[in-house]
Design an enzyme around this catalytic site. Structure first.
Site, PDB file in Angstrom:
ATOM      1  N   GLN A 114       0.816  -1.214   0.000  1.00 16.03           N
ATOM      2  CA  GLN A 114       0.000   0.000   0.000  1.00 16.03           C
ATOM      3  C   GLN A 114       0.856   1.274   0.000  1.00 16.03           C
ATOM      4  O   GLN A 114       0.474   2.278  -0.604  1.00 16.03           O
ATOM      5  CB  GLN A 114      -0.915  -0.031   1.236  1.00 16.03           C
ATOM      6  CG  GLN A 114      -2.150   0.835   1.123  1.00 16.03           C
ATOM      7  CD  GLN A 114      -3.289   0.163   0.376  1.00 16.03           C
ATOM      8  OE1 GLN A 114      -3.579  -0.998   0.603  1.00 16.03           O
ATOM      9  NE2 GLN A 114      -3.943   0.885  -0.513  1.00 16.03           N
ATOM     10  N   LYS A 117       1.752   1.705  -3.681  1.00 10.98           N
ATOM     11  CA  LYS A 117       0.541   1.937  -4.475  1.00 10.98           C
ATOM     12  C   LYS A 117       0.041   3.365  -4.259  1.00 10.98           C
ATOM     13  O   LYS A 117      -0.259   4.092  -5.203  1.00 10.98           O
ATOM     14  CB  LYS A 117      -0.531   0.935  -4.026  1.00 10.98           C
ATOM     15  CG  LYS A 117      -1.816   0.992  -4.792  1.00 10.98           C
ATOM     16  CD  LYS A 117      -2.956   0.263  -4.089  1.00 10.98           C
ATOM     17  CE  LYS A 117      -2.605  -1.170  -3.723  1.00 10.98           C
ATOM     18  NZ  LYS A 117      -3.824  -1.954  -3.371  1.00 10.98           N
ATOM     19  N   LYS A 129      -2.558  -0.917   6.663  1.00 11.16           N
ATOM     20  CA  LYS A 129      -3.538  -1.973   6.368  1.00 11.16           C
ATOM     21  C   LYS A 129      -3.944  -2.605   7.689  1.00 11.16           C
ATOM     22  O   LYS A 129      -3.184  -2.576   8.652  1.00 11.16           O
ATOM     23  CB  LYS A 129      -2.903  -3.047   5.475  1.00 11.16           C
ATOM     24  CG  LYS A 129      -3.910  -3.855   4.704  1.00 11.16           C
ATOM     25  CD  LYS A 129      -4.282  -3.158   3.403  1.00 11.16           C
ATOM     26  CE  LYS A 129      -5.379  -3.856   2.652  1.00 11.16           C
ATOM     27  NZ  LYS A 129      -5.521  -3.321   1.298  1.00 11.16           N
ATOM     28  N   GLY A 168     -12.334  -0.521   2.996  1.00 15.05           N
ATOM     29  CA  GLY A 168     -12.615  -1.947   2.869  1.00 15.05           C
ATOM     30  C   GLY A 168     -11.501  -2.701   2.166  1.00 15.05           C
ATOM     31  O   GLY A 168     -10.544  -2.123   1.641  1.00 15.05           O
ATOM     32  N   ASP A 169     -11.619  -4.011   2.195  1.00 14.57           N
ATOM     33  CA  ASP A 169     -10.790  -4.929   1.411  1.00 14.57           C
ATOM     34  C   ASP A 169     -11.622  -6.218   1.394  1.00 14.57           C
ATOM     35  O   ASP A 169     -12.848  -6.155   1.570  1.00 14.57           O
ATOM     36  CB  ASP A 169      -9.405  -5.110   2.079  1.00 14.57           C
ATOM     37  CG  ASP A 169      -8.384  -5.776   1.148  1.00 14.57           C
ATOM     38  OD1 ASP A 169      -7.772  -5.065   0.337  1.00 14.57           O
ATOM     39  OD2 ASP A 169      -8.201  -7.019   1.215  1.00 14.57           O
ATOM     40  N   THR A 213     -11.895   0.255  -8.052  1.00 15.76           N
ATOM     41  CA  THR A 213     -10.752  -0.657  -8.194  1.00 15.76           C
ATOM     42  C   THR A 213     -10.870  -1.436  -9.503  1.00 15.76           C
ATOM     43  O   THR A 213      -9.909  -1.532 -10.282  1.00 15.76           O
ATOM     44  CB  THR A 213     -10.662  -1.623  -6.993  1.00 15.76           C
ATOM     45  OG1 THR A 213     -10.788  -0.863  -5.790  1.00 15.76           O
ATOM     46  CG2 THR A 213      -9.348  -2.369  -6.983  1.00 15.76           C
ATOM     47  N   SER A 381     -10.613   6.619  -2.893  1.00 12.89           N
ATOM     48  CA  SER A 381     -10.733   6.879  -1.451  1.00 12.89           C
ATOM     49  C   SER A 381     -10.158   8.255  -1.128  1.00 12.89           C
ATOM     50  O   SER A 381     -10.719   8.997  -0.312  1.00 12.89           O
ATOM     51  CB  SER A 381      -9.973   5.824  -0.643  1.00 12.89           C
ATOM     52  OG  SER A 381     -10.740   4.643  -0.497  1.00 12.89           O
TER      53      SER A 381
HETATM   54  N1  GLU Z   1      -8.203  -2.282  -0.004  1.00  8.58           N
HETATM   55  C1  GLU Z   1      -8.011  -1.432  -1.141  1.00  8.58           C
HETATM   56  C2  GLU Z   1      -6.594  -1.599  -1.649  1.00  8.58           C
HETATM   57  O1  GLU Z   1      -6.052  -2.685  -1.598  1.00  8.58           O
HETATM   58  C3  GLU Z   1      -8.445   0.009  -0.901  1.00  8.58           C
HETATM   59  C4  GLU Z   1      -7.807   0.741   0.221  1.00  8.58           C
HETATM   60  C5  GLU Z   1      -8.423   2.101   0.502  1.00  8.58           C
HETATM   61  O2  GLU Z   1      -9.311   2.537  -0.201  1.00  8.58           O
HETATM   62  O3  GLU Z   1      -7.962   2.718   1.467  1.00  8.58           O
HETATM   63  O4  GLU Z   1      -5.985  -0.691  -2.165  1.00  8.58           O
END
Ligand code: GLU
Length: 449
Positions: A114, A117, A129, A168-169, A213, A381
């Site tokens: 993350q 990313k 996370k 979420g995830d 996503t 987000s």
């Molecule tokens: N879980 C998502 C990801 O893997 C979104 C994370 C978010 O929106 O904070 O990027």
């Protein structure tokens, strides 16, 4: 795997020693280190300041007990996690995963990914996370609510719109975010919209967040194909998974003229040569919360369900792994290459094993790694946070336009860095190099912290 130079190898050895048994975290770190050789050669200041070692060590790791009472009145105990990995570019930002496989190694791999990313989005968000080994599958709404309330009763003290902003995830969708936000609001007595993203449209959520996503992964695929003068129009596509990411990847691929012939879940996959009926898929998964086999059942002759097996045996020109980590292995990659696959983009986090990714590289298959291809979710987000901060809400059209621009920007950044560091067309190297430099420069500016 290619050999690392001695500095990077000693950093990797240290990560293995300090984080025993966390295989997924090791894999995520290794993939980044494999890309950093040319970056370190050009910028010795990063090694001098030990930036990589610092990035590999989370700023803070929180593990907590989550006790709650199920519908039979029995006390259940789960484990909650939040890994606040890096805040060089903004508040910790990243989702919560509720799944029985969740343990510290999974949360750390996701949190580590993350960081990079989020940097690639070009928006001011750090990396984090969290999650729990709680499985919402088969639980009543009341049980999910009580679990979420207990989870937030501990987690709230670590959150804040300028501190840490979950979303979420896997296993955490609109229902769970609602319960989590409600409990945060109740405990803090603050309507702090920007503390969670993925909220409902009527109470601070952003248009397109749910779709982002999946849409973003398809936009990224389209950009990759464009570099070869190709497009998605008329292509045959396979999408693994059937959750939120998969459903909206199917939707956007169809809108761009592709035929999506298969989707899956952990029990198997369905093949529908005519093209997935999206309304039916949404009904089965989003409303009825059933397995994909129910999709095939509803269509009789037209579709078939294959229990178990590999969805990657279904011939396609574009493959979008949108299920979970390490779902696409070397054998699957071989099958895809043999069937003439042109492009693979990761809608899920780290769905492709290192051996499979290597094979795609050797075969000249376009390969978009998750930290670039699936960044549209977290980017939207950040757009939700912007709307919350300005007490505004945007239109669907404007938000989707912003998402499209962001995905094109990510593609551009990855392509340019790949070129600069001697590996044109290698999006893995490009994503890692570009994101690393952005985070590392901010860390250098802050001194030794
Ligand atoms: N879980 C998502 C990801 O893997 C979104 C994370 C978010 O929106 O904070 O990027």
């Amino acid at each position: 795997m290619p050999a690392l130079d001695s500095t990077l190898q000693s950093i990797y050895d240290l990560v293995l020693r300090r984080n025993p048994g966390e295989d997924e975290f090791h894999q995520a770190v290794r993939e980044v280190l494999d890309s950093l050789g040319p970056v370190m050669a050009k910028h010795p200041q990063y090694a001098d300041a030990r930036v990589i070692e610092r990035i590999c060590e989370p700023e803070r790791q929180i593990i907590f007990r989550v006790p709650w009472t199920d519908d039979r009145g029995r006390i259940e105990i789960h484990r909650g996690f939040r890994v606040e990995f890096n805040s060089a570019l903004g508040p910790y930002k990243g989702g919560l995963r509720f799944h029985p496989s969740v343990y510290l190694g999974i949360v750390k791999f996701l949190g580590f990914e993350q960081i990079f990313k989020n940097a690639l989005t070009g928006l001011p968000i750090g990396g984090g996370k969290g999650g729990s080994d709680f499985d919402p599958k088969g639980r009543s709404d009341g049980e999910v609510m009580r679990f979420c309330q207990s989870f937030m009763t501990e987690l709230y003290r670590h959150l804040g719109e300028y501190t840490d902003v979950p979303a979420g995830d896997i296993g955490v969708g609109g229902r769970e975010i609602g319960y989590l936000f409600g409990q945060y609001k109740r405990i803090t007595n603050r309507y702090e919209s920007g503390v969670l993203t993925g909220k409902g449209l009527g109470w601070g959520g952003s248009p397109v967040r749910k779709e982002a996503t999946g849409y973003g992964a398809v936009f990224f695929t389209d950009e990759m194909l464009r570099t070869r003068g190709q497009s998605l129009d008329g292509r045959t596509v396979v999408v693994s998974g059937s959750g939120n990411v998969a459903i909206y990847a199917v939707e956007k691929a169809q809108q761009l003229g592709a035929t999506v012939v298969a989707v899956s879940d952990s029990g198997g996959y369905v093949v529908d040569e005519k093209g997935i009926d999206l309304e039916l898929l949404k009904e089965v998964k989003e409303q009825r919360r059933e397995r994909v086999s129910a999709y095939a059942d509803a269509l009789g002759e037209r579709a078939r369900h294959v229990a178990g097996g590999s969805i990657w045996d279904v011939p396609c020109e574009v493959a979008l792994p949108c299920a979970t980590q390490n779902e696409l292995d070397e054998a699957a990659a071989r099958a895809l290459v043999a069937n003439g696959c042109l492009a693979v983009a990761e809608g899920a986090n780290m769905p492709t094993t290192p051996a499979a990714a290597k094979l795609f590289g050797e075969a000249g298959v376009l390969f978009g790694p998750g930290k670039a291809a699936n960044a549209g979710g977290v980017a939207t987000s950040a757009l939700e946070m912007q709307q919350n901060a300005s007490r505004d809400s945007w239109t669907h059209e404007y938000t989707e336009e912003r998402l499209g621009e962001i995905m094109r920007g990510i593609h551009e950044r990855c392509a340019a860095a790949a070129e600069e560091y001697g590996a044109p067309g290698n999006y893995v190297l490009g994503a890692n190099a570009s994101a690393f430099i952005q985070v590392a420069d901010a860390m250098l500016a802050f001194g030794v912290i």
